[in-house]
Design a protein around this motif. Structure first.
Motif, PDB file in Angstrom:
ATOM      1  N   LEU A 122      -6.237  -3.381   7.174  1.00  0.00           N
ATOM      2  CA  LEU A 122      -6.096  -3.096   5.906  1.00  0.00           C
ATOM      3  C   LEU A 122      -6.826  -1.719   5.674  1.00  0.00           C
ATOM      4  N   THR A 123      -6.183  -0.978   4.900  1.00  0.00           N
ATOM      5  CA  THR A 123      -6.475   0.732   4.642  1.00  0.00           C
ATOM      6  C   THR A 123      -5.817   0.983   3.188  1.00  0.00           C
ATOM      7  N   ASN A 124      -5.976   2.346   2.798  1.00  0.00           N
ATOM      8  CA  ASN A 124      -5.658   2.642   1.689  1.00  0.00           C
ATOM      9  C   ASN A 124      -4.255   2.909   1.666  1.00  0.00           C
ATOM     10  N   HIS A 125      -3.607   2.908   0.753  1.00  0.00           N
ATOM     11  CA  HIS A 125      -1.910   3.232   0.574  1.00  0.00           C
ATOM     12  C   HIS A 125      -2.252   5.027   0.740  1.00  0.00           C
ATOM     13  N   HIS A 126      -3.053   5.597   0.202  1.00  0.00           N
ATOM     14  CA  HIS A 126      -2.999   7.188   0.182  1.00  0.00           C
ATOM     15  C   HIS A 126      -3.275   7.574   1.416  1.00  0.00           C
ATOM     16  N   VAL A 127      -3.784   6.772   2.442  1.00  0.00           N
ATOM     17  CA  VAL A 127      -4.085   7.126   3.768  1.00  0.00           C
ATOM     18  C   VAL A 127      -2.869   7.379   4.574  1.00  0.00           C
ATOM     19  N   ILE A 128      -1.810   6.295   4.391  1.00  0.00           N
ATOM     20  CA  ILE A 128      -0.758   6.280   5.014  1.00  0.00           C
ATOM     21  C   ILE A 128       0.844   6.626   4.507  1.00  0.00           C
ATOM     22  N   VAL A 129       0.769   6.919   3.234  1.00  0.00           N
ATOM     23  CA  VAL A 129       2.169   7.115   2.542  1.00  0.00           C
ATOM     24  C   VAL A 129       2.686   8.501   3.298  1.00  0.00           C
ATOM     25  N   GLY A 130       3.845   7.976   3.366  1.00  0.00           N
ATOM     26  CA  GLY A 130       4.782   9.130   4.051  1.00  0.00           C
ATOM     27  C   GLY A 130       4.783   9.609   5.508  1.00  0.00           C
ATOM     28  N   ALA A 131       3.899   8.777   6.061  1.00  0.00           N
ATOM     29  CA  ALA A 131       3.294   8.970   7.594  1.00  0.00           C
ATOM     30  C   ALA A 131       4.519   8.598   8.371  1.00  0.00           C
ATOM     31  N   GLY A 132       4.790   9.423   9.466  1.00  0.00           N
ATOM     32  CA  GLY A 132       5.813   8.894  10.347  1.00  0.00           C
ATOM     33  C   GLY A 132       5.332   8.608  11.705  1.00  0.00           C
ATOM     34  N   ALA A 133       3.986   8.673  11.898  1.00  0.00           N
ATOM     35  CA  ALA A 133       3.347   8.156  12.840  1.00  0.00           C
ATOM     36  C   ALA A 133       2.032   7.985  12.637  1.00  0.00           C
ATOM     37  N   ILE A 134       1.381   6.732  13.041  1.00  0.00           N
ATOM     38  CA  ILE A 134       0.069   6.369  12.777  1.00  0.00           C
ATOM     39  C   ILE A 134      -0.785   6.189  13.971  1.00  0.00           C
ATOM     40  N   GLN A 135      -1.855   6.773  14.230  1.00  0.00           N
ATOM     41  CA  GLN A 135      -2.736   6.604  15.498  1.00  0.00           C
ATOM     42  C   GLN A 135      -3.928   5.947  15.034  1.00  0.00           C
ATOM     43  N   ILE A 136      -4.339   4.928  15.819  1.00  0.00           N
ATOM     44  CA  ILE A 136      -5.784   4.183  15.325  1.00  0.00           C
ATOM     45  C   ILE A 136      -6.513   4.321  16.762  1.00  0.00           C
ATOM     46  N   SER A 151       2.991  -1.699   1.776  1.00  0.00           N
ATOM     47  CA  SER A 151       1.985  -0.965   1.011  1.00  0.00           C
ATOM     48  C   SER A 151       2.096  -1.420  -0.507  1.00  0.00           C
ATOM     49  N   ASP A 152       0.950  -1.180  -1.139  1.00  0.00           N
ATOM     50  CA  ASP A 152       0.828  -1.497  -2.556  1.00  0.00           C
ATOM     51  C   ASP A 152       0.295  -0.282  -3.351  1.00  0.00           C
ATOM     52  N   GLN A 153       1.068   0.627  -3.782  1.00  0.00           N
ATOM     53  CA  GLN A 153       0.533   1.710  -4.700  1.00  0.00           C
ATOM     54  C   GLN A 153      -0.255   1.288  -5.847  1.00  0.00           C
ATOM     55  N   ASP A 154       0.174   0.027  -6.319  1.00  0.00           N
ATOM     56  CA  ASP A 154      -0.613  -0.493  -7.670  1.00  0.00           C
ATOM     57  C   ASP A 154      -1.998  -0.740  -7.549  1.00  0.00           C
ATOM     58  N   THR A 155      -2.525  -1.012  -5.924  1.00  0.00           N
ATOM     59  CA  THR A 155      -4.016  -1.183  -5.892  1.00  0.00           C
ATOM     60  C   THR A 155      -4.573  -0.245  -4.881  1.00  0.00           C
ATOM     61  N   ASP A 156      -3.597   0.719  -4.536  1.00  0.00           N
ATOM     62  CA  ASP A 156      -3.990   1.485  -3.151  1.00  0.00           C
ATOM     63  C   ASP A 156      -4.419   0.878  -2.020  1.00  0.00           C
ATOM     64  N   LEU A 157      -3.518   0.037  -1.608  1.00  0.00           N
ATOM     65  CA  LEU A 157      -3.807  -0.798  -0.429  1.00  0.00           C
ATOM     66  C   LEU A 157      -2.645  -0.675   0.398  1.00  0.00           C
ATOM     67  N   ALA A 158      -2.860  -0.834   1.995  1.00  0.00           N
ATOM     68  CA  ALA A 158      -1.673  -0.889   2.578  1.00  0.00           C
ATOM     69  C   ALA A 158      -2.152  -1.894   3.842  1.00  0.00           C
ATOM     70  N   VAL A 159      -1.358  -2.436   4.496  1.00  0.00           N
ATOM     71  CA  VAL A 159      -1.291  -3.338   5.604  1.00  0.00           C
ATOM     72  C   VAL A 159      -0.699  -2.865   6.754  1.00  0.00           C
ATOM     73  N   LEU A 160      -1.479  -2.766   7.820  1.00  0.00           N
ATOM     74  CA  LEU A 160      -0.820  -2.253   9.240  1.00  0.00           C
ATOM     75  C   LEU A 160      -0.909  -3.401  10.334  1.00  0.00           C
ATOM     76  N   LYS A 161      -0.220  -3.006  11.343  1.00  0.00           N
ATOM     77  CA  LYS A 161      -0.086  -4.112  12.522  1.00  0.00           C
ATOM     78  C   LYS A 161      -0.430  -3.244  13.792  1.00  0.00           C
ATOM     79  N   LEU A 162      -1.216  -3.663  14.474  1.00  0.00           N
ATOM     80  CA  LEU A 162      -1.467  -2.973  15.746  1.00  0.00           C
ATOM     81  C   LEU A 162      -1.262  -4.090  16.860  1.00  0.00           C
ATOM     82  N   ASP A 163      -0.803  -3.937  18.191  1.00  0.00           N
ATOM     83  CA  ASP A 163      -0.717  -5.074  19.040  1.00  0.00           C
ATOM     84  C   ASP A 163      -2.265  -5.225  19.559  1.00  0.00           C
ATOM     85  N   GLY A 164      -2.347  -6.589  19.940  1.00  0.00           N
ATOM     86  CA  GLY A 164      -3.401  -6.974  20.629  1.00  0.00           C
ATOM     87  C   GLY A 164      -3.852  -8.371  20.213  1.00  0.00           C
ATOM     88  N   GLU A 165      -4.947  -8.845  20.895  1.00  0.00           N
ATOM     89  CA  GLU A 165      -5.380 -10.280  20.450  1.00  0.00           C
ATOM     90  C   GLU A 165      -6.708 -10.216  20.710  1.00  0.00           C
TER      91      GLU A 165
END
Length: 386
Positions: A122-136, A151-165
């Protein structure tokens, strides 16, 4: 013959020797008793190379929560328009554009919280909006890429997925107790310096009408939240996640100090579950804007007043107009526009609601079928009173 009287100095010396002998015996055969006596007398001190446990620290909470907080670097390409020539009154044709549009790479900083062991973040929508590449960057220094699930601009939340277990994760517990005055810790990546922790208290709950997001129910805190902290974790002194850091008031009021905001875990969990399940957040929509209503005498609250109706919306098709006063929704009195907006959003698109209200003092009752709320920025502008 009478024995000579005992000398006082000899008596004192014998008493001292007896005390020393008793102390040595206790130290040898009952060291715990000696330590207890010294502590009771306030004589214990840390010695060189040792330190007594700190009291009132939050290291255990940080150790529990920090591994689930990640640093986010989102790259986006910004297209700059060609330069415009300065108009020259004595010359013609110098008011056009010159050169080609230029592209530049912009990197935004942020934070995120791993909320499942299989890699949902979970992160903020404004952090990743319009991003072409995201590094974590993970807690242990590993660098990986992430994809945007939704992503949900109405609450300023976004959901990302990274590989791993078996990743370190923080649970989204909407029932975690939180009260004004509780100590909280903000964990994030301020100014890209790397993970850091700041401490404060809960200053207020349920903050709204800040114009940060459409749906607002913020936790206010004086824990330092700076650029790069957005999307990071707000945790309690047990290391439990209580919010997602999102904004600081200096973005709107430069002189404000110690006023930061976080999204509660109840909101974050609802958004996460819907995005993972549906790819987006589904909300009911009547298609109108409203504000607090008042009685004709202005001495008490009375319903909510419609101030705008979106063309083509359910409210528009039902004939509602700016200036109408809404009094009940499905038989329940309405008087808080924020609560009404939350009720409307929580309803299922396609369901029907009954509204009762007044227009110029004349009562009316309407049955309206809700539509699905359009994404923020897609809604047609509401018609305001003329």
């Amino acid at each position: 013959m009478a024995s000579p009287p005992s000398h006082p100095a000899r008596f004192v010396a014998l008493a001292a020797l007896s005390g020393v002998a008793l102390a040595l015996a206790l130290a040898a055969f009952a060291p715990d008793r000696v330590l207890a006596l010294r502590q009771a007398a306030g004589l214990t001190r840390g010695t060189a190379g040792t330190q007594s446990p700190a009291r009132g620290g939050y290291a255990d909470a940080v150790a529990r929560a920090a591994p689930a907080v990640v640093n986010i670097y989102a790259d986006r390409v910004i297209v700059e328009p060609p330069r415009r020539l300065i108009p020259d009154i004595g010359e013609q044709g110098l008011t056009g554009l010159v050169g080609q549009p230029r592209q530049r790479l912009e990197r935004s900083l942020g934070s995120g919280v791993i909320v499942s062991r299989d890699g949902y973040v979970l992160t903020n929508h404004h952090v990743i909006v319009g991003a072409g590449a995201i590094q974590i960057v993970l807690w242990d220094g590993r660098v990986t890429r992430a994809t945007v699930v939704g992503s949900d601009q109405d609450t300023d939340l976004a959901v990302l997925k990274l590989d791993g277990e078996n990743l370190p994760a923080l649970a989204l517990d909407p029932d975690a107790p939180l009260r004004v005055g509780d100590v909280v810790l903000a964990i994030g990546n301020p100014f890209g310096l790397g993970q850091a922790v700041s401490q404060g208290i809960v200053s207020a709950l349920g903050r709204s009408q800040l114009h940060i997001a459409t749906f607002e129910d913020f936790i206010q805190t004086d824990a330092a939240i700076n650029r790069g902290n957005s999307g990071g974790a707000l945790v309690d002194t047990s290391g439990r996640l209580v919010g997602i850091n999102t904004a600081v008031f200096t973005q709107r009021v430069p002189d404000a100090n110690g006023i930061g905001f976080a999204i509660p875990t109840a909101t974050a969990r609802n958004v996460l579950e819907q995005i993972v399940r549906e790819g987006s957040v589904v909300r009911g929509w009547l298609g109108m804007e409203y504000m607090q209503g008042f009685s004709p005498l202005g001495i008490d609250q009375r319903g909510v007043v419609i101030v705008g109706v979106h063309p083509g919306s359910p409210a528009d098709r039902a004939g509602l107009r700016p200036g109408d006063v809404l009094l009940t929704l499905n038989g329940e009195a309405v008087f808080d526009p924020i609560a009404l907006g939350q009720q409307e959003a929580a309803m299922t698109p396609g369901s029907s609601v009954r509204l009762q209200g007044e227009r110029a003092g004349v009562p009316f009752t309407l049955d309206i079928t809700l539509a699905r709320r359009p994404a923020a920025g897609v809604q047609p502008p509401a018609n305001a009173p003329r």
